[in-house]
Design a protein around this motif. Structure first.
Motif, mmCIF file in Angstrom:
data_model
loop_
_atom_site.group_PDB
_atom_site.id
_atom_site.type_symbol
_atom_site.label_atom_id
_atom_site.label_comp_id
_atom_site.label_asym_id
_atom_site.label_seq_id
_atom_site.Cartn_x
_atom_site.Cartn_y
_atom_site.Cartn_z
ATOM 1 N N ILE A 241 -9.376 12.664 28.359
ATOM 2 C CA ILE A 241 -9.710 11.732 27.275
ATOM 3 C C ILE A 241 -8.433 11.217 26.631
ATOM 4 O O ILE A 241 -7.580 12.006 26.210
ATOM 5 N N ILE A 242 -8.263 9.901 26.562
ATOM 6 C CA ILE A 242 -7.139 9.321 25.828
ATOM 7 C C ILE A 242 -7.648 8.910 24.443
ATOM 8 O O ILE A 242 -8.736 8.347 24.308
ATOM 9 N N THR A 243 -6.881 9.240 23.406
ATOM 10 C CA THR A 243 -7.291 8.972 22.026
ATOM 11 C C THR A 243 -6.465 7.831 21.457
ATOM 12 O O THR A 243 -5.233 7.829 21.574
ATOM 13 N N ILE A 244 -7.159 6.874 20.847
ATOM 14 C CA ILE A 244 -6.479 5.738 20.211
ATOM 15 C C ILE A 244 -6.975 5.616 18.775
ATOM 16 O O ILE A 244 -8.073 6.068 18.437
ATOM 17 N N GLU A 245 -6.137 5.010 17.918
ATOM 18 C CA GLU A 245 -6.520 4.853 16.518
ATOM 19 C C GLU A 245 -5.721 3.723 15.896
ATOM 20 O O GLU A 245 -4.512 3.606 16.139
ATOM 21 N N GLN A 246 -6.397 2.882 15.112
ATOM 22 C CA GLN A 246 -5.691 1.821 14.414
ATOM 23 C C GLN A 246 -4.932 2.391 13.217
ATOM 24 O O GLN A 246 -5.426 3.284 12.526
ATOM 25 N N GLU A 247 -3.750 1.847 12.993
ATOM 26 C CA GLU A 247 -2.970 2.279 11.837
ATOM 27 C C GLU A 247 -3.556 1.676 10.564
ATOM 28 O O GLU A 247 -3.896 0.487 10.519
ATOM 29 N N LEU A 248 -3.712 2.513 9.549
ATOM 30 C CA LEU A 248 -4.273 2.056 8.287
ATOM 31 C C LEU A 248 -3.158 1.646 7.322
ATOM 32 O O LEU A 248 -2.089 2.256 7.294
ATOM 33 N N HIS A 249 -3.418 0.595 6.555
ATOM 34 C CA HIS A 249 -2.484 0.204 5.509
ATOM 35 C C HIS A 249 -2.558 1.197 4.359
ATOM 36 O O HIS A 249 -3.632 1.668 3.991
ATOM 37 N N LYS A 250 -1.417 1.525 3.781
ATOM 38 C CA LYS A 250 -1.393 2.446 2.652
ATOM 39 C C LYS A 250 -1.835 1.716 1.384
ATOM 40 O O LYS A 250 -1.424 0.593 1.125
ATOM 41 N N CYS A 251 -2.678 2.380 0.619
ATOM 42 C CA CYS A 251 -3.186 1.801 -0.633
ATOM 43 C C CYS A 251 -2.537 2.537 -1.803
ATOM 44 O O CYS A 251 -3.067 3.521 -2.316
ATOM 45 N N ASN A 252 -1.364 2.058 -2.205
ATOM 46 C CA ASN A 252 -0.629 2.748 -3.270
ATOM 47 C C ASN A 252 -1.250 2.535 -4.646
ATOM 48 O O ASN A 252 -0.915 3.240 -5.600
ATOM 49 N N ASN A 253 -2.130 1.536 -4.767
ATOM 50 C CA ASN A 253 -2.728 1.256 -6.070
ATOM 51 C C ASN A 253 -4.143 1.834 -6.191
ATOM 52 O O ASN A 253 -4.912 1.415 -7.051
ATOM 53 N N LEU A 254 -4.489 2.798 -5.320
ATOM 54 C CA LEU A 254 -5.838 3.340 -5.308
ATOM 55 C C LEU A 254 -5.957 4.525 -6.264
ATOM 56 O O LEU A 254 -5.147 5.449 -6.238
ATOM 57 N N GLU A 255 -6.965 4.501 -7.108
ATOM 58 C CA GLU A 255 -7.276 5.613 -8.006
ATOM 59 C C GLU A 255 -8.697 6.077 -7.726
ATOM 60 O O GLU A 255 -9.614 5.270 -7.658
ATOM 61 N N VAL A 256 -8.885 7.369 -7.530
ATOM 62 C CA VAL A 256 -10.186 7.940 -7.206
ATOM 63 C C VAL A 256 -10.754 8.615 -8.445
ATOM 64 O O VAL A 256 -10.105 9.461 -9.053
ATOM 65 N N ILE A 257 -11.963 8.218 -8.833
ATOM 66 C CA ILE A 257 -12.643 8.810 -9.985
ATOM 67 C C ILE A 257 -13.981 9.352 -9.490
ATOM 68 O O ILE A 257 -14.789 8.616 -8.931
ATOM 69 N N GLN A 258 -14.223 10.647 -9.683
ATOM 70 C CA GLN A 258 -15.483 11.255 -9.257
ATOM 71 C C GLN A 258 -16.411 11.392 -10.456
ATOM 72 O O GLN A 258 -16.050 11.954 -11.481
ATOM 73 N N VAL A 259 -17.627 10.847 -10.320
ATOM 74 C CA VAL A 259 -18.647 10.950 -11.354
ATOM 75 C C VAL A 259 -19.603 12.073 -10.969
ATOM 76 O O VAL A 259 -20.260 11.998 -9.924
ATOM 77 N N GLN A 260 -19.676 13.119 -11.790
ATOM 78 C CA GLN A 260 -20.520 14.267 -11.486
ATOM 79 C C GLN A 260 -21.884 14.126 -12.164
ATOM 80 O O GLN A 260 -22.119 13.230 -12.973
#
Length: 434
Positions: free
Chosen positions: A375-394
């Protein structure tokens, strides 16, 4: 031959598969395998790939969900529900019963249900209400791009060496095993059959069958997690010396007898001369009534007379002749065996592209029965999101596919308020909630 694309969701894997053409990829046909083949969620897949029909007796339309072109989702009708679409095989319930009983090779071209159907010939040549599955399937297989579930794909004699396959969400789509679930009534019926028809073999298997029955009947207290494969094999005792011969004899003796599905009686109205229109109409109505009565009787006999095919696979696994696992839990004997079909199709195809962001070559290799080195594995490179903020609502609950009404109300309220604050926002959710 085996390509694993682990690119992240949203990077266009399915879209690219939708605009691909066989000629550009060195094959005669392209297949797109997905559990959602009937209701594609990608516009290019829906537009460019024809759906390979499955045998059904009419589908329900879910008007709360639409495909990219705006078509209502087609879903299986539940027991007692009236379908919204025309079926392509009125004998579908008979096929479903045979599957539930674990009868092999029921989808072969010479299966006993089709060969005894009075619509067999017309089903080969055209479609209509309650018939035409074979015709529509044959027509679909002439197209160069086909979407389907791998369970309904053609058999291994098909021209797979000239086909390329895209596997959507490969790990959930590929089924490497199948399970047979037997309950106490199935055990008792099998014991009665073997004891009366094969007394010599029954004496050899009596201790093992008794051990199974004691655990299903509640005679022995069940451990918290039931009896796993190792504990159950120990309880079964020593293997009979001639277990392979016993297994072969039992398999032959427990073959289902489907002779009662023979061609139903009917009246050949066209061969009777001198009939008035009224008389011919009356005879056709009587003929149809006879066939319907025969069909209902056959369906009832399948439910009542046909035994679950569990003993032969059990003996194959217990003897070590076939890989598998045994388990007893909550009054059920579960027999898990290898399902080689999907892996065999993949190995027969010219190439496969497995689209799964969370799969690994090691895991996929186990699924397919091949070495990870193939099996050969390939993957697209993702752009870095330096302005991303993650907020979890519980406090919303698990928010899974099957949510409580209260959980859904909370999520709806949260979405409405966030949308008020940010009108251009988008939401990601389960497909049946999106």
């Amino acid at each position: 031959q085996h390509i694993l694309d682990t690119s992240a969701p949203g990077t266009g894997k399915s879209h690219e598969a939708g605009i691909a053409t066989p000629s550009n990829l060195g094959v005669r046909q392209l297949f797109y395998f997905s559990p959602q083949h009937r209701n594609p969620t990608v516009a290019t897949i829906e537009r460019n790939y024809i759906d390979l029909p499955v045998r059904h007796n009419g589908m329900k339309l879910d008007k709360t969900r639409q495909t990219p072109s705006g078509k209502d989702w087609e879903v299986w009708a539940k027991e007692g529900e009236k379908p919204d679409t025309i079926g392509n095989c009125f004998r579908t319930p008979l096929f479903n019963t045979l599957r539930q009983k674990n009868v092999p090779d029921i989808d072969s071209t010479d299966n006993p249900i089709c060969s005894t159907c009075h619509l067999q010939d017309v089903c080969e040549g055209k479609s209509g209400e309650g018939f035409g599955f074979r015709y529509s399937r044959r027509q679909a297989l002439t197209f160069d791009r086909i979407r389907a579930h791998p369970d309904s794909a053609p058999n291994l004699e098909y021209d797979w060496p000239n086909a390329g396959i895209f596997w959507d969400e490969a790990i959930p789509t590929i089924a490497p095993t199948q399970t047979i679930t037997a309950r106490l009534v199935d055990i008792d019926r099998a014991i009665a059959q073997v004891a009366t028809q094969l007394p010599h073999e029954y004496l050899q298997l009596r201790l093992a069958l008794t051990a199974i029955r004691q655990r299903l009947s509640g005679e022995l207290a069940q451990p918290y997690y039931g009896w796993g494969d190792r504990e159950l094999r120990q309880a079964l005792g020593e293997l009979p010396i001639d277990i392979e011969a016993i297994a072969a004899t039992v398999a032959a003796a427990t073959q289902p007898d489907l002779n009662f599905l023979e061609m139903p009686d009917s009246i050949a109205v066209s061969k009777i001369t001198g009939l008035t229109k009224a008389e011919a109409s009356l005879l056709r109505s009587a003929s149809q009534t006879i066939r319907q009565a025969d069909y209902q009787e056959a369906r009832q006999q399948l439910q009542e007379r046909l035994l679950l095919n569990w003993l032969a696979p059990f003996l194959e696994i217990w003897s070590g002749h076939q890989q598998g696992a045994l388990r007893i839990d909550n009054g059920k004997l579960t027999i898990t065996i290898r399902n080689p079909r999907h892996g065999a199709i993949a190995r027969a195809a010219k190439w496969n592209c497995y689209q799964d962001a969370t799969a690994t070559p090691d895991y996929l290799g186990l699924w397919l029965g091949i070495s990870p080195q193939q099996i050969i594995t390939i993957e697209q490179e993702l752009h870095k999101c330096n302005n991303l903020e993650v907020i979890q609502v519980q406090g919303l609950g698990l928010a899974g596919k099957n949510r409580s009404d209260l959980c859904q109300q909370r999520i709806d309220a949260l979405r409405q308020e966030i949308q008020r604050l940010h009108p251009d926002i988008g939401f990601i959710d389960w497909k049946n909630k999106a």
